[in-house]
Scaffold this active site. Sequence first.
Site, PDB file in Angstrom:
ATOM      1  N   LYS A  54       0.984  -0.815  -0.472  1.00 55.67           N
ATOM      2  CA  LYS A  54       0.041  -0.057  -0.065  1.00 55.67           C
ATOM      3  C   LYS A  54       1.415   1.269  -0.017  1.00 55.67           C
ATOM      4  O   LYS A  54       0.709   1.938  -0.960  1.00 55.67           O
ATOM      5  CB  LYS A  54      -0.816  -0.022   1.267  1.00 55.67           C
ATOM      6  CG  LYS A  54      -1.891  -1.412   1.210  1.00 55.67           C
ATOM      7  CD  LYS A  54      -3.483  -1.610   2.370  1.00 55.67           C
ATOM      8  CE  LYS A  54      -3.915  -2.457   2.370  1.00 55.67           C
ATOM      9  NZ  LYS A  54      -4.500  -2.484   3.499  1.00 55.67           N
ATOM     10  N   GLN A  98      -4.389  -0.922   9.826  1.00 53.30           N
ATOM     11  CA  GLN A  98      -4.669  -2.596   8.915  1.00 53.30           C
ATOM     12  C   GLN A  98      -4.675  -3.910   9.980  1.00 53.30           C
ATOM     13  O   GLN A  98      -4.460  -3.612  11.142  1.00 53.30           O
ATOM     14  CB  GLN A  98      -3.281  -2.871   8.707  1.00 53.30           C
ATOM     15  CG  GLN A  98      -2.454  -4.221   8.068  1.00 53.30           C
ATOM     16  CD  GLN A  98      -3.460  -4.325   6.721  1.00 53.30           C
ATOM     17  OE1 GLN A  98      -3.651  -3.378   5.777  1.00 53.30           O
ATOM     18  NE2 GLN A  98      -4.027  -5.379   5.636  1.00 53.30           N
ATOM     19  N   ASP A 121     -11.111   3.242   4.401  1.00 51.39           N
ATOM     20  CA  ASP A 121     -11.276   2.067   4.149  1.00 51.39           C
ATOM     21  C   ASP A 121     -12.890   2.417   4.112  1.00 51.39           C
ATOM     22  O   ASP A 121     -12.914   0.576   3.213  1.00 51.39           O
ATOM     23  CB  ASP A 121     -11.282   1.269   5.216  1.00 51.39           C
ATOM     24  CG  ASP A 121      -9.658   0.350   5.176  1.00 51.39           C
ATOM     25  OD1 ASP A 121      -9.682  -0.134   4.526  1.00 51.39           O
ATOM     26  OD2 ASP A 121      -8.592  -0.109   6.245  1.00 51.39           O
TER      27      ASP A 121
HETATM   28  N1  GUN Z   1      -6.648  -6.898   6.396  1.00 54.36           N
HETATM   29  C1  GUN Z   1      -6.830  -7.544   5.058  1.00 54.36           C
HETATM   30  N2  GUN Z   1      -8.065  -6.397   4.116  1.00 54.36           N
HETATM   31  C2  GUN Z   1      -7.823  -5.517   4.421  1.00 54.36           C
HETATM   32  C3  GUN Z   1      -8.406  -4.081   4.651  1.00 54.36           C
HETATM   33  O1  GUN Z   1      -9.316  -3.662   3.229  1.00 54.36           O
HETATM   34  N3  GUN Z   1      -8.354  -2.943   4.747  1.00 54.36           N
HETATM   35  C4  GUN Z   1      -7.630  -2.787   6.195  1.00 54.36           C
HETATM   36  N4  GUN Z   1      -7.792  -1.806   7.260  1.00 54.36           N
HETATM   37  N5  GUN Z   1      -7.146  -4.355   6.734  1.00 54.36           N
HETATM   38  C5  GUN Z   1      -6.760  -5.218   6.070  1.00 54.36           C
END
Ligand code: GUN
Length: 301
Positions: A54, A98, A121
């Site tokens: 990311k 995350q 998100d």
């Molecule tokens: N863990 C797995 N997928 C995601 C996501 O799309 N966002 C976040 N914050 N954590 C994740």
Amino acid sequence: MSAEIISGKDIAQDIRRELSDRVAVLKSEKGLTPGLAVVLAGDDPASQVYVRMKGKAADEAGIRSTQITLGDDTSQDELLGVVEGLNADPDVHGILVQLPLPSHVDDQKILRAIDPSKDVDGFHPVNVGLLSVGAEDVLAPCTPSGVIQMLLRSGVDPSGKHAVVVGRSNIVGRPMASLLLRKAEGGNATVTVCHSRTADLGAITRQADILIAAIGIPEFIKGDMVKEGAVVIDVGVNRVDDDTRERGYRLVGDVAFAEAKEVASAITPVPGGVGPMTIAMLLSNTVDAAERLHDADSTED
Ligand code: GUN
């Protein structure tokens, strides 16, 4: 029939290129550099990889990315303090914590502490609520937003079609249904949501013009559960043991790809399908958030 393959890898690349152009314009015309903060607590190896990806993708798009790495023993209060600091930081337009968080932390408390206007998100209840009442200018969850982009950019308009979503998670199934239902571009579908308790699931999936599999079970959707000519979007990413591979496993989706592609008109592969779209839409949400926060600031006095 052998279905057309919808490449999320290619579509995500197009979106990331468009975002780089948008960021360059924001920088030169408004003096604005979008900022994304990604918080990683704990040492989950998969999360470490995702967070690195990311950050790298953000940097490539010209977005200023910050990673806050915290130990597995970080307390809930410490984490709340970090989120509050990011909420108050004018250079941060997007915040992503995350998941999963260490088990002693209440992840809902943390997600609810994020300023909804920075919630890239789309997991904050304010944004979930706005999406469910059909708002258009809302930060929506990245994976289902990516699915809508894949459909539109491969010439599939959900309007008037029967879309069947298999899975009711907060991250994919529910927001997917809300996006498809919305009176907006990429929406206006007739939506059915199926899940683990649905009776005679195949009878319903066989009615789908657009079938979206997000149930988290390897190759759950068989060829005979797909209507001739349907568009099949596979959100699943599952590891299955495979001794022929050096790493001991291979990735498969929630759809039995080889069977389904003989029935569908278009289908997404795993890997290289929905996966790359999630990061592209995270960047897109960050740029949207930066523009909105900037515009809101410049109209204040
Ligand atoms: N863990 C797995 N997928 C995601 C996501 O799309 N966002 C976040 N914050 N954590 C994740």
